[in-house]
Design a protein around this motif. Sequence first.
Motif, PDB file in Angstrom:
ATOM      1  N   ALA A  87      24.353  44.607 -37.564  1.00  0.00           N
ATOM      2  CA  ALA A  87      25.689  43.962 -37.148  1.00  0.00           C
ATOM      3  C   ALA A  87      25.278  42.412 -37.658  1.00  0.00           C
ATOM      4  O   ALA A  87      25.840  41.979 -38.184  1.00  0.00           O
ATOM      5  CB  ALA A  87      25.886  43.694 -35.587  1.00  0.00           C
ATOM      6  N   THR A  88      23.605  43.017 -37.861  1.00  0.00           N
ATOM      7  CA  THR A  88      23.506  41.714 -38.543  1.00  0.00           C
ATOM      8  C   THR A  88      23.815  41.404 -40.133  1.00  0.00           C
ATOM      9  O   THR A  88      23.585  40.593 -40.628  1.00  0.00           O
ATOM     10  CB  THR A  88      22.244  41.413 -38.254  1.00  0.00           C
ATOM     11  OG1 THR A  88      21.338  41.720 -37.258  1.00  0.00           O
ATOM     12  CG2 THR A  88      21.285  40.145 -39.468  1.00  0.00           C
ATOM     13  N   ASP A  89      23.825  43.267 -40.841  1.00  0.00           N
ATOM     14  CA  ASP A  89      24.378  42.904 -41.612  1.00  0.00           C
ATOM     15  C   ASP A  89      26.025  42.453 -42.123  1.00  0.00           C
ATOM     16  O   ASP A  89      26.241  41.988 -42.603  1.00  0.00           O
ATOM     17  CB  ASP A  89      24.055  44.688 -42.758  1.00  0.00           C
ATOM     18  CG  ASP A  89      22.615  45.220 -42.394  1.00  0.00           C
ATOM     19  OD1 ASP A  89      21.703  44.122 -42.851  1.00  0.00           O
ATOM     20  OD2 ASP A  89      22.100  45.897 -43.062  1.00  0.00           O
ATOM     21  N   GLY A  90      26.380  42.959 -41.013  1.00  0.00           N
ATOM     22  CA  GLY A  90      27.648  42.861 -40.981  1.00  0.00           C
ATOM     23  C   GLY A  90      28.229  41.578 -40.758  1.00  0.00           C
ATOM     24  O   GLY A  90      29.033  41.025 -41.675  1.00  0.00           O
ATOM     25  N   VAL A  91      27.218  40.261 -40.032  1.00  0.00           N
ATOM     26  CA  VAL A  91      27.957  38.855 -40.028  1.00  0.00           C
ATOM     27  C   VAL A  91      27.377  38.725 -41.186  1.00  0.00           C
ATOM     28  O   VAL A  91      27.705  37.440 -41.492  1.00  0.00           O
ATOM     29  CB  VAL A  91      26.916  38.477 -38.705  1.00  0.00           C
ATOM     30  CG1 VAL A  91      26.880  37.478 -38.678  1.00  0.00           C
ATOM     31  CG2 VAL A  91      27.530  39.284 -37.575  1.00  0.00           C
ATOM     32  N   LYS A  92      26.308  38.949 -41.660  1.00  0.00           N
ATOM     33  CA  LYS A  92      25.971  37.806 -43.234  1.00  0.00           C
ATOM     34  C   LYS A  92      26.763  39.044 -44.596  1.00  0.00           C
ATOM     35  O   LYS A  92      26.990  37.417 -44.931  1.00  0.00           O
ATOM     36  CB  LYS A  92      24.820  38.659 -43.938  1.00  0.00           C
ATOM     37  CG  LYS A  92      23.308  38.479 -42.835  1.00  0.00           C
ATOM     38  CD  LYS A  92      22.054  38.842 -43.378  1.00  0.00           C
ATOM     39  CE  LYS A  92      20.794  38.579 -42.562  1.00  0.00           C
ATOM     40  NZ  LYS A  92      19.728  39.551 -42.763  1.00  0.00           N
ATOM     41  N   SER A  93      27.811  39.935 -44.120  1.00  0.00           N
ATOM     42  CA  SER A  93      28.684  39.933 -45.236  1.00  0.00           C
ATOM     43  C   SER A  93      30.135  39.327 -44.838  1.00  0.00           C
ATOM     44  O   SER A  93      30.255  38.551 -45.854  1.00  0.00           O
ATOM     45  CB  SER A  93      29.060  41.513 -45.329  1.00  0.00           C
ATOM     46  OG  SER A  93      28.058  42.103 -46.089  1.00  0.00           O
ATOM     47  N   LEU A  94      29.990  38.690 -43.963  1.00  0.00           N
ATOM     48  CA  LEU A  94      31.137  38.728 -43.141  1.00  0.00           C
ATOM     49  C   LEU A  94      31.332  36.556 -43.803  1.00  0.00           C
ATOM     50  O   LEU A  94      31.833  36.086 -44.201  1.00  0.00           O
ATOM     51  CB  LEU A  94      31.229  38.465 -41.924  1.00  0.00           C
ATOM     52  CG  LEU A  94      32.603  39.332 -41.208  1.00  0.00           C
ATOM     53  CD1 LEU A  94      32.071  39.092 -39.709  1.00  0.00           C
ATOM     54  CD2 LEU A  94      33.885  39.004 -42.488  1.00  0.00           C
ATOM     55  N   ARG A  95      29.704  36.048 -43.241  1.00  0.00           N
ATOM     56  CA  ARG A  95      29.486  34.845 -43.732  1.00  0.00           C
ATOM     57  C   ARG A  95      30.004  34.767 -45.225  1.00  0.00           C
ATOM     58  O   ARG A  95      29.844  33.821 -45.409  1.00  0.00           O
ATOM     59  CB  ARG A  95      27.867  33.930 -43.112  1.00  0.00           C
ATOM     60  CG  ARG A  95      28.004  34.523 -41.657  1.00  0.00           C
ATOM     61  CD  ARG A  95      26.533  34.097 -41.096  1.00  0.00           C
ATOM     62  NE  ARG A  95      26.235  32.670 -41.780  1.00  0.00           N
ATOM     63  CZ  ARG A  95      25.253  32.342 -41.613  1.00  0.00           C
ATOM     64  NH1 ARG A  95      24.075  33.008 -41.413  1.00  0.00           N
ATOM     65  NH2 ARG A  95      24.594  30.446 -41.905  1.00  0.00           N
ATOM     66  N   LEU A  96      28.840  35.559 -45.945  1.00  0.00           N
ATOM     67  CA  LEU A  96      29.575  35.168 -47.527  1.00  0.00           C
ATOM     68  C   LEU A  96      30.617  35.546 -47.779  1.00  0.00           C
ATOM     69  O   LEU A  96      30.873  34.367 -48.814  1.00  0.00           O
ATOM     70  CB  LEU A  96      28.598  36.355 -48.347  1.00  0.00           C
ATOM     71  CG  LEU A  96      28.018  37.126 -49.750  1.00  0.00           C
ATOM     72  CD1 LEU A  96      27.572  35.460 -50.355  1.00  0.00           C
ATOM     73  CD2 LEU A  96      27.683  38.283 -50.060  1.00  0.00           C
ATOM     74  N   ALA A  97      31.551  36.636 -47.712  1.00  0.00           N
ATOM     75  CA  ALA A  97      33.134  36.670 -47.627  1.00  0.00           C
ATOM     76  C   ALA A  97      33.797  35.156 -47.376  1.00  0.00           C
ATOM     77  O   ALA A  97      34.482  34.900 -48.481  1.00  0.00           O
ATOM     78  CB  ALA A  97      33.035  38.034 -47.219  1.00  0.00           C
ATOM     79  N   LYS A  98      33.249  34.761 -46.331  1.00  0.00           N
ATOM     80  CA  LYS A  98      33.661  33.175 -45.737  1.00  0.00           C
ATOM     81  C   LYS A  98      33.813  32.670 -47.423  1.00  0.00           C
ATOM     82  O   LYS A  98      34.293  31.977 -47.674  1.00  0.00           O
ATOM     83  CB  LYS A  98      33.701  32.480 -44.384  1.00  0.00           C
ATOM     84  CG  LYS A  98      34.398  31.793 -44.096  1.00  0.00           C
ATOM     85  CD  LYS A  98      33.377  30.438 -43.019  1.00  0.00           C
ATOM     86  CE  LYS A  98      32.439  29.810 -44.096  1.00  0.00           C
ATOM     87  NZ  LYS A  98      31.963  29.290 -42.614  1.00  0.00           N
ATOM     88  N   THR A  99      32.572  32.137 -47.471  1.00  0.00           N
ATOM     89  CA  THR A  99      32.505  31.677 -48.502  1.00  0.00           C
ATOM     90  C   THR A  99      32.818  31.289 -49.924  1.00  0.00           C
ATOM     91  O   THR A  99      33.162  30.679 -50.248  1.00  0.00           O
ATOM     92  CB  THR A  99      30.154  31.398 -48.662  1.00  0.00           C
ATOM     93  OG1 THR A  99      29.667  31.690 -47.687  1.00  0.00           O
ATOM     94  CG2 THR A  99      30.269  30.095 -50.559  1.00  0.00           C
ATOM     95  N   ASP A 100      32.749  32.689 -50.020  1.00  0.00           N
ATOM     96  CA  ASP A 100      33.721  33.313 -51.776  1.00  0.00           C
ATOM     97  C   ASP A 100      35.466  32.929 -51.287  1.00  0.00           C
ATOM     98  O   ASP A 100      35.819  32.243 -52.507  1.00  0.00           O
ATOM     99  CB  ASP A 100      33.262  34.524 -52.014  1.00  0.00           C
ATOM    100  CG  ASP A 100      32.010  35.385 -51.980  1.00  0.00           C
ATOM    101  OD1 ASP A 100      31.281  34.089 -52.879  1.00  0.00           O
ATOM    102  OD2 ASP A 100      31.416  35.684 -51.878  1.00  0.00           O
TER     103      ASP A 100
END
Length: 287
Positions: free
Chosen positions: A66-79
């Motif tokens: 869940a932590t990895d998924g949320v981090k990836s989501l935040r990075l995707a939003k920035t991109d």
Amino acid sequence: MRYTTLERLKKIVPHDLSFLEHLNRSAHIRHQRQGVLRKILFWGAIALFVWMVVFGLAALEVFANATDGVKSLRLAKTDALQLHFRDATESLNRAESSFKQAKRFFPILATAHGMPFIGSPVKQAEALILAGGDVVVSLKSVCEIGENVLELSGLNEDYLSKVAEGLSPKITFSDLPPDTKQMVLARLQVAAGQFTLMSNRLSVAQTELDELSTQKTLGSFSGIIKKTSIELAQTQEVLDRVSRFANLIPAFSGINGTNHFLILFLNNAELRPAGGFAGNYGIMTVS
């Protein structure tokens, strides 16, 4: 009357002499039952210990994914906000993989649903994973549409990044050929319904996360849910604006031919049912 020794013993001990055998048999049965009970308790304790170990490992895996998924989501939003849609899609794929990995442990977590103090956080963790999956699906559609629009416009991500950093654009939408403009607007028109659906989907996910963030039994998931809720609110706000734009722009862009619009300027000092007296008007023609 004279009694024999056996008759005297029968008078003193009214039981049959075989009662000693019955007592021994009863004691043996009780001993066997106690042995069975001890075995049940022993193996029950072993099973409980094994379940606790398996459940703990599953909970750690869910938390890590869940932590990895949320981090990836935040990075995707920035991109995505920087119009790096391909990078955003890669981040979303990583997030999707993390959430899928977490879902594999749902059957193990489900064994604790009815337990006090544990059941509530488990259900909330599962809701977080499911909400994350909904966000991934929505944002992947956004990135796909964004990449299509960039390809149709003939612009690339590097150029738009430089413009976002302050470089004066050499090409604007007005400079694009009419056919290119029409293709870009047509793609937005087709995507209007998708944007609305995705915006509503994220709104529902955000509401669920907001409800979860008010719970006090979340433990380690509390921080993740609060951060995700904040990020999701910002993303949903941007997507809501894009949704409204995509729904309105086709009607005003003249995409299907020249459109004419009557614009009334209403004087609110002279109130009328429409808002004021129509003192001036204009005709707008859009092609």
